[in-house]
Enzyme design. Sequence first.
Site, PDB file in Angstrom:
ATOM      1  N   SER A 156      46.721  52.472  28.119  1.00  0.00           N
ATOM      2  CA  SER A 156      46.480  50.776  28.687  1.00  0.00           C
ATOM      3  C   SER A 156      46.889  50.601  27.976  1.00  0.00           C
ATOM      4  CB  SER A 156      44.914  50.742  30.048  1.00  0.00           C
ATOM      5  OG  SER A 156      45.250  49.625  30.323  1.00  0.00           O
ATOM      6  N   ASP A 321      45.859  56.668  39.450  1.00  0.00           N
ATOM      7  CA  ASP A 321      45.588  55.497  38.969  1.00  0.00           C
ATOM      8  C   ASP A 321      46.755  54.411  39.512  1.00  0.00           C
ATOM      9  OD1 ASP A 321      46.261  53.566  37.403  1.00  0.00           O
ATOM     10  OD2 ASP A 321      46.663  54.577  35.336  1.00  0.00           O
ATOM     11  N   HIS A 354      42.604  54.174  37.228  1.00  0.00           N
ATOM     12  CA  HIS A 354      42.987  53.514  35.766  1.00  0.00           C
ATOM     13  C   HIS A 354      42.635  54.433  34.807  1.00  0.00           C
ATOM     14  CE1 HIS A 354      44.854  51.521  33.225  1.00  0.00           C
ATOM     15  NE2 HIS A 354      44.299  50.815  32.761  1.00  0.00           N
TER      16      HIS A 354
END
Length: 387
Positions: A156, A321, A354
């Site tokens: 991320s 995601d 995610h």
Amino acid sequence: MSFPSDSVGLVTPQKFQFEEPLHLECGRVLPRFELMVETYGTLNADYSNAILICHALSGHHHAAGYHHDDDKKAGWWDACIGPGKAIDTNKFFVVALNNIGGCNGSTGPTSPNPENENRPYGPDFPLVTVRDWVKTQALLSDHLGIQSWYAVIGGSLGGMQALQWSVDYPDRLKNCVIIASAPKLSAQNIAFNEVARQSILSDPDFYHGRYLEHDSYPKRGLILARMVGHITYLSEEAMKQKFGRDLKSGKFMYGFDVEFQVESYLRYQGEQFSRNFDANTYLIMTKALDYFDPSREYEQSLTKAMAQTQCRFLVVSFTTDWRFAPERSQEIVDALITNHKPVTYLDVDAEQGHDSFLFPIPLYVKTLRAFLGGEAHLKSTPQVEIN
């Protein structure tokens, strides 16, 4: 307490002080700063087995192991860091840190401001960027004597830092692992961040960021910000399987209290987060996300930016995601392929959305382990002590 055999066990954070002024991209200067760091494994004699772990928005230096015998939860990426795990601490010396602007020991909004009678920085703490973080990480590398990382890894927002490393310090890393990330935020992602920020900024207890001086805290705003963010971290399928339309009491109550299980979950996550995170830090982290764009200095061309790189890449995305969809990872891969750079790409079929990068999904873990390989090994003597 006995820890699992594949755990790094008890770990003790270290704080490193940097006395030289740090010039930031925003034009401000930090007169000095501190970084809170944890290390796992042993640095070998030629300093060739070091791996840097970069954290995401709510992450920190405690990536693996335990701080106390009675800790119920291990570090945030304990699933992948430890003896025999994908990031094998029998082979590698692993470094994790809390970035500046954070709220877990490194210099940030809750730290004393030497230019204001050591009162907390609060809203006076400067906005920082991913490039600023990478700059401090490079200074930490210098302090540790590590001229080149075997790998820089992040998921991320952490993946953005790994990507920035490959562009800004191309000769200081051999491998770059970018997981569930993107080369820059979309308008939709910036919008999510703005909603989260406004929930904090509009909280009456925020006091323009000086809530500590008012013995207050914008808890409601931070809870709402986390609830909004958490929705984007989960996939629709994961929420369907975990909650569906299940009711907390089994029947409609015809009111505005919690009725659905998913409501209860979001409120719980927001409440827990609000107890451990700083609101000013949340604002800073989301702005760092918004500002990230390594192509900005290369005529808005990611291909030109990635031409600077010299390392091998592993890029990982997850099918469900939707915060950083696989297409965003493919943009990075395409830019690397255009430049004839060595890149391995994996799109993992995972239902967690995610947050998949935090889970030990077999194909994902197997690929990470294989990519890192066994090239680095510990020399029997001498071992290097870190001070």
